[in-house]
Design an enzyme around this catalytic site. Structure first.
Site, short mmCIF file in Angstrom:
data_model
loop_
_atom_site.label_atom_id
_atom_site.label_comp_id
_atom_site.label_asym_id
_atom_site.label_seq_id
_atom_site.Cartn_x
_atom_site.Cartn_y
_atom_site.Cartn_z
N GLN A 130 56.54 72.15 14.54
CA GLN A 130 55.47 73.11 14.86
C GLN A 130 54.37 73.04 13.79
OE1 GLN A 130 55.33 75.05 17.70
NE2 GLN A 130 53.28 75.63 17.02
N ASP A 134 55.51 65.77 21.51
CA ASP A 134 54.17 66.36 21.41
C ASP A 134 53.09 65.31 21.72
OD1 ASP A 134 53.85 69.03 21.04
OD2 ASP A 134 53.95 68.99 18.84
N LYS A 153 59.11 78.10 23.37
CA LYS A 153 59.46 76.72 23.72
C LYS A 153 60.97 76.56 23.83
CE LYS A 153 55.29 74.91 21.54
NZ LYS A 153 54.66 74.27 20.37
#
Ligand code: NAP
Length: 283
Positions: free
Chosen positions: A94, A117, A50
């Site tokens: 994460q 997200d 990412k």
């Protein structure tokens, strides 16, 4: 093999090109903060990817790595600091977090305007209400790949196997939104035999995390099959779909790897630009 392969890498590159072209228009460098707690090796690999993606399109990557012994208060304090930092447009914590940390409270602490997200209750609530907001990356990526390959969604019968808050449920909501207009059914581990339902689908999405859950017998001839699953097995990375068998029946199919995975990563960048655009007006 008769099915057309829906190549997520190609579509992800197209999304990234749009993001890269949007960066200079912002008039400042957008920033994406990643937070990694603990030493889960898969999480390290995901975050590395990412960060690389972000830098490749001109988004500044700010990375925070914390030991597995970090307390809930310390993670929350870091999120608060990132929320307050004007140079940061997106915050990605994460998941999963190590045992003992509460993922939900950490995600809820993220400023919804920086929740790239798309998993904050405010953004999921906006999705439910059909209002604009940051959408979860994987469902967003699934829709984008279908659109790219001009798979008709409006009026299509879609079956989504899996009802997680991360993939199945938001995807079902997004597909059935006004303007997208699919007719959606959701299956899960208590649904019983899947084939009677899944063979009704024009578009079948597998998001269960069970290798070879979907075989040729689950697929209507000519249907589009989207495999979200990522399962680490002795024979390597596999999806939820028996690709070789299903590719003989389906009209189109996403591979694993190279299907939904690259799209998820690309949609994170797209969300970061959307967040930066929305915030730029307010800075
Ligand atoms: P999850 O939270 O474990 O949810 C799995 C869902 O599948 C649950 O709703 C579960 O039902 C259902 N399920 C499990 N076994 C089933 C069965 N035999 N028949 C029917 N339904 C079944 O997983 P997730 O986070 O949604 O992820 C799903 C898969 O997608 C995983 O392999 C994950 O690694 C992958 N994934 C990939 C990406 C990507 O970018 N490609 C992104 C996210 C996730 P219950 O609710 O009844 O338990």
């Amino acid at each position: 093999m008769t099915a057309k392969t829906l190549d997520g890498k190609t579509v992800a590159e197209a999304v990234k090109a749009v993001v890269a072209a949007a960066v200079p228009q912002l008039g400042r460098t957008p920033g994406l903060a990643t937070v990694l707690v603990g030493d889960d090796s898969a999480s390290h690999t995901y975050v590395r990817g990412k960060r690389r993606d972000a830098e490749s399109v001109g988004i500044r990557s700010i990375h925070h790595e914390l030991p597995a012994t970090t307390s809930q208060d310390e993670v929350i304090a870091l999120v608060d600091m990132l929320n307050a930092d004007d140079e940061i447009d997106g915050i990605l914590v994460q998941l999963p977090l190590p045992d003992g940390l509460h993922s939900e409270s950490v995600v809820e602490r993220i400023d919804p305007a920086k929740d790239v997200d798309g998993l904050h209750p405010v953004n999921l609530g906006r999705l439910l209400l059909g209002r604009p907001g940051l959408r979860p990356c994987t469902p967003n990526g699934v829709i984008r790949i279908l659109e790219h390959y001009r798979i008709p969604i409006a009026g299509a019968r879609v079956v989504v196997v899996g009802r997680s808050f991360l993939v199945g449920r938001p995807l079902a909501l997004m597909l059935s939104e006004k303007g997208v207009d699919a007719t959606v059914s959701i299956a899960h581990s208590r649904s019983g035999e899947l084939a009677p339902l899944t063979t009704t689908a024009d578009i079948l999405v597998a998001a269960a995390g069970v290798p070879t859950l979907i075989t040729a017998a689950h697929v209507r001839p000519g249907a589009t099959v989207v495999d979200v699953g990522v399962n680490r097995t002795e024979s390597g990375l596999v999806g939820d779909v028996d690709f070789d068998e299903v590719a003989e029946v389906a009209g189109a199919i996403t591979p694993v790897p190279g299907g939904v995975g690259p799209m998820t990563r690309a949609m994170l960048l797209s969300n970061t630009i959307d967040a930066a655009r929305a915030r730029t007006g307010r800075l």
